[in-house]
Write an enzyme that holds these catalytic residues in place. Structure first.
Site, PDB file in Angstrom:
ATOM      1  N   ASP A  60     -48.634 -31.653  -4.293  1.00 24.22           N
ATOM      2  CA  ASP A  60     -48.211 -31.834  -5.682  1.00 24.22           C
ATOM      3  C   ASP A  60     -49.328 -32.521  -6.471  1.00 24.22           C
ATOM      4  O   ASP A  60     -50.511 -32.304  -6.186  1.00 24.22           O
ATOM      5  CB  ASP A  60     -46.910 -32.656  -5.707  1.00 24.22           C
ATOM      6  CG  ASP A  60     -45.987 -32.238  -6.839  1.00 24.22           C
ATOM      7  OD1 ASP A  60     -46.311 -32.529  -8.001  1.00 24.22           O
ATOM      8  OD2 ASP A  60     -44.939 -31.612  -6.570  1.00 24.22           O
ATOM      9  N   THR A  90     -40.516 -19.475   4.395  1.00 22.19           N
ATOM     10  CA  THR A  90     -40.203 -20.717   3.687  1.00 22.19           C
ATOM     11  C   THR A  90     -38.687 -20.857   3.579  1.00 22.19           C
ATOM     12  O   THR A  90     -37.939 -19.928   3.874  1.00 22.19           O
ATOM     13  CB  THR A  90     -40.778 -20.731   2.260  1.00 22.19           C
ATOM     14  OG1 THR A  90     -40.096 -19.738   1.471  1.00 22.19           O
ATOM     15  CG2 THR A  90     -42.274 -20.454   2.253  1.00 22.19           C
ATOM     16  N   TYR A 142     -41.674 -15.852   0.118  1.00 22.44           N
ATOM     17  CA  TYR A 142     -42.093 -15.537   1.479  1.00 22.44           C
ATOM     18  C   TYR A 142     -40.978 -15.897   2.456  1.00 22.44           C
ATOM     19  O   TYR A 142     -40.334 -16.942   2.340  1.00 22.44           O
ATOM     20  CB  TYR A 142     -43.367 -16.297   1.844  1.00 22.44           C
ATOM     21  CG  TYR A 142     -44.571 -15.933   0.998  1.00 22.44           C
ATOM     22  CD1 TYR A 142     -44.846 -14.602   0.670  1.00 22.44           C
ATOM     23  CD2 TYR A 142     -45.436 -16.916   0.545  1.00 22.44           C
ATOM     24  CE1 TYR A 142     -45.955 -14.281  -0.096  1.00 22.44           C
ATOM     25  CE2 TYR A 142     -46.552 -16.592  -0.216  1.00 22.44           C
ATOM     26  CZ  TYR A 142     -46.798 -15.276  -0.544  1.00 22.44           C
ATOM     27  OH  TYR A 142     -47.902 -14.952  -1.298  1.00 22.44           O
ATOM     28  N   HIS A 151     -45.172 -35.594 -11.914  1.00 23.67           N
ATOM     29  CA  HIS A 151     -44.313 -34.675 -11.163  1.00 23.67           C
ATOM     30  C   HIS A 151     -44.214 -35.047  -9.690  1.00 23.67           C
ATOM     31  O   HIS A 151     -43.118 -35.099  -9.117  1.00 23.67           O
ATOM     32  CB  HIS A 151     -44.865 -33.253 -11.317  1.00 23.67           C
ATOM     33  CG  HIS A 151     -43.975 -32.175 -10.782  1.00 23.67           C
ATOM     34  ND1 HIS A 151     -44.030 -31.742  -9.477  1.00 23.67           N
ATOM     35  CD2 HIS A 151     -43.009 -31.432 -11.380  1.00 23.67           C
ATOM     36  CE1 HIS A 151     -43.147 -30.776  -9.300  1.00 23.67           C
ATOM     37  NE2 HIS A 151     -42.513 -30.563 -10.435  1.00 23.67           N
ATOM     38  N   VAL A 180     -34.107 -46.635  -7.437  1.00 22.97           N
ATOM     39  CA  VAL A 180     -33.306 -45.515  -6.952  1.00 22.97           C
ATOM     40  C   VAL A 180     -33.486 -45.373  -5.442  1.00 22.97           C
ATOM     41  O   VAL A 180     -34.433 -45.882  -4.859  1.00 22.97           O
ATOM     42  CB  VAL A 180     -33.697 -44.195  -7.653  1.00 22.97           C
ATOM     43  CG1 VAL A 180     -33.367 -44.250  -9.126  1.00 22.97           C
ATOM     44  CG2 VAL A 180     -35.171 -43.856  -7.434  1.00 22.97           C
ATOM     45  N   SER A 221     -37.855 -27.624  -8.957  1.00 21.36           N
ATOM     46  CA  SER A 221     -38.651 -28.634  -8.243  1.00 21.36           C
ATOM     47  C   SER A 221     -37.763 -29.745  -7.713  1.00 21.36           C
ATOM     48  O   SER A 221     -37.910 -30.206  -6.578  1.00 21.36           O
ATOM     49  CB  SER A 221     -39.687 -29.266  -9.180  1.00 21.36           C
ATOM     50  OG  SER A 221     -40.770 -28.427  -9.405  1.00 21.36           O
ATOM     51  N   ASN A 279     -38.239 -21.470 -12.645  1.00 22.18           N
ATOM     52  CA  ASN A 279     -37.398 -21.890 -13.765  1.00 22.18           C
ATOM     53  C   ASN A 279     -37.336 -20.882 -14.904  1.00 22.18           C
ATOM     54  O   ASN A 279     -37.131 -21.249 -16.055  1.00 22.18           O
ATOM     55  CB  ASN A 279     -37.922 -23.216 -14.344  1.00 22.18           C
ATOM     56  CG  ASN A 279     -37.811 -24.360 -13.365  1.00 22.18           C
ATOM     57  OD1 ASN A 279     -36.939 -24.355 -12.505  1.00 22.18           O
ATOM     58  ND2 ASN A 279     -38.693 -25.324 -13.481  1.00 22.18           N
ATOM     59  N   ALA A 337     -41.886 -19.331  -2.528  1.00 22.24           N
ATOM     60  CA  ALA A 337     -40.483 -19.315  -2.086  1.00 22.24           C
ATOM     61  C   ALA A 337     -40.054 -17.915  -1.638  1.00 22.24           C
ATOM     62  O   ALA A 337     -39.179 -17.769  -0.784  1.00 22.24           O
ATOM     63  CB  ALA A 337     -39.576 -19.810  -3.210  1.00 22.24           C
ATOM     64  N   ASP A 340     -40.193 -48.561  -5.758  1.00 25.92           N
ATOM     65  CA  ASP A 340     -39.226 -47.747  -5.023  1.00 25.92           C
ATOM     66  C   ASP A 340     -39.880 -46.921  -3.918  1.00 25.92           C
ATOM     67  O   ASP A 340     -39.187 -46.405  -3.040  1.00 25.92           O
ATOM     68  CB  ASP A 340     -38.512 -46.779  -5.971  1.00 25.92           C
ATOM     69  CG  ASP A 340     -37.703 -47.473  -7.047  1.00 25.92           C
ATOM     70  OD1 ASP A 340     -37.811 -48.703  -7.173  1.00 25.92           O
ATOM     71  OD2 ASP A 340     -36.975 -46.774  -7.778  1.00 25.92           O
TER      72      ASP A 340
END
Length: 293
Positions: free
Chosen positions: A46, A186, A183, A79, A96, A233, A170, A181, A55
């Site tokens: 990422d 995954t 493939y 991100h 969190v 994501s 999205n 995704a 956190d």
């Protein structure tokens, strides 16, 4: 350049802390008496991560910065920090809590401050994860075109026992999801909202393996903050965290076995006749499936 597509723009900064709704929705807190993801190695390809975030700092390992090998994989976008928080944030008093709060996060920075990356750096990130024996890899990004080199890297990771979790995209498309995704090796993830319905923005097709919370998700943000974001994501990071919980108690499961377990234990989606074979992630049910074996 491959744009990091899956965070919807302009997330709203919020102050809500505690256990986010998505972590509750998948039933993670019900399983923490049995597993917290202890020492499971999670690679996050990422934008990097905020190493000083209260956190996250107890969950982080050095990782690697593929854009500048002389630097730590610091997050200059946000991100990656948000993804890391959903997976393994662990600040019970003031922040969190993620799905697997005792998992170990290895940030692999392949994306720049604008959320773009060369496919070659993504491939290097996957290879780094295989070489350093990650248990699961979060890839919350997508591309519209197939890439043979990326496909080979994904397949090699699968053969090596490294499971890759990727987001569907999205664009709100029906019958199409993004690469990687798309493939088969995954776990492809779509997004749901608070009432368990498919989120309007998520790509969806029969190639999706599981849905997870992805709408208005509160998680960590650089400079010690928290932010609410929506996207596949965010859904993907819930699934990655759930896999960490599973691997902490069943470390010898193969990627194929984990994928089958997630699919078999998913909760049927509400009002989605076209996707009756795909459900929403549920950690408690997932653990029961492996315990019966």
């Amino acid at each position: 350049m491959a744009p990091l597509l899956h965070a919807l723009p302009q997330g709203m900064i919020v102050t809500e802390t505690g256990i986010p709704w998505g972590v509750k929705q998948i039933g993670a807190p019900e399983t923490w008496s049995r597993t917290t993801g202890h020492r499971v190695k999670v690679g996050i390809i990422d934008t990097g991560v905020d190493f000083s975030h209260p956190d996250l700092r107890h969950s982080l390992e050095p990782g690697i910065n593929l854009l500048d090998r002389s630097q730590m994989p610091y997050d200059d976008n946000g991100h990656g920090t948000h993804i890391a928080g959903t997976i393994a944030a662990a600040n019970q008093l003031h922040g969190v809590i993620g799905v697997a709060p005792r998992a170990r996060i290895y940030p692999i920075k392949a994306f720049d401050h604008q959320g773009s990356a060369f496919v070659s750096d993504i491939i290097l990130g996957i290879e780094w994860c295989v070489y350093n024996k990650m248990d699961v890899v979060n890839m919350s990004f997508g591309m519209h075109t197939k890439n043979q080199s990326l496909l080979r890297a994904v397949n090699n990771a699968h053969r090596s026992g490294v499971l890759i979790v990727a987001s569907s995209g999205n664009d709100g498309k029906i019958g199409h999801i993004d690469y990687p995704a798309r493939y088969s090796k995954t776990i492809a993830v779509g997004a749901t909202n608070r009432v368990g319905k498919v989120a309007s923005f998520t790509n969806r097709s029969r190639l999706i393996d599981v849905f997870a919370p992805g709408e208005r998700i509160v998680s960590t943000w650089p400079r010690g903050k928290h932010r609410e974001m929506s996207g596949t994501s965010m859904a993907t990071s819930h699934v990655t965290g759930a896999i960490a919980l599973l691997l902490a108690i069943r470390p010898k499961l193969t990627p194929a076995q984990i994928k089958a377990c997630i699919q078999k234990s998913a909760v049927p989606l509400r009002n989605s006749k076209a996707l009756q074979s795909v459900g929403e992630l549920n950690v408690a049910r997932m653990l029961k499936v492996v315990e019966r074996k």
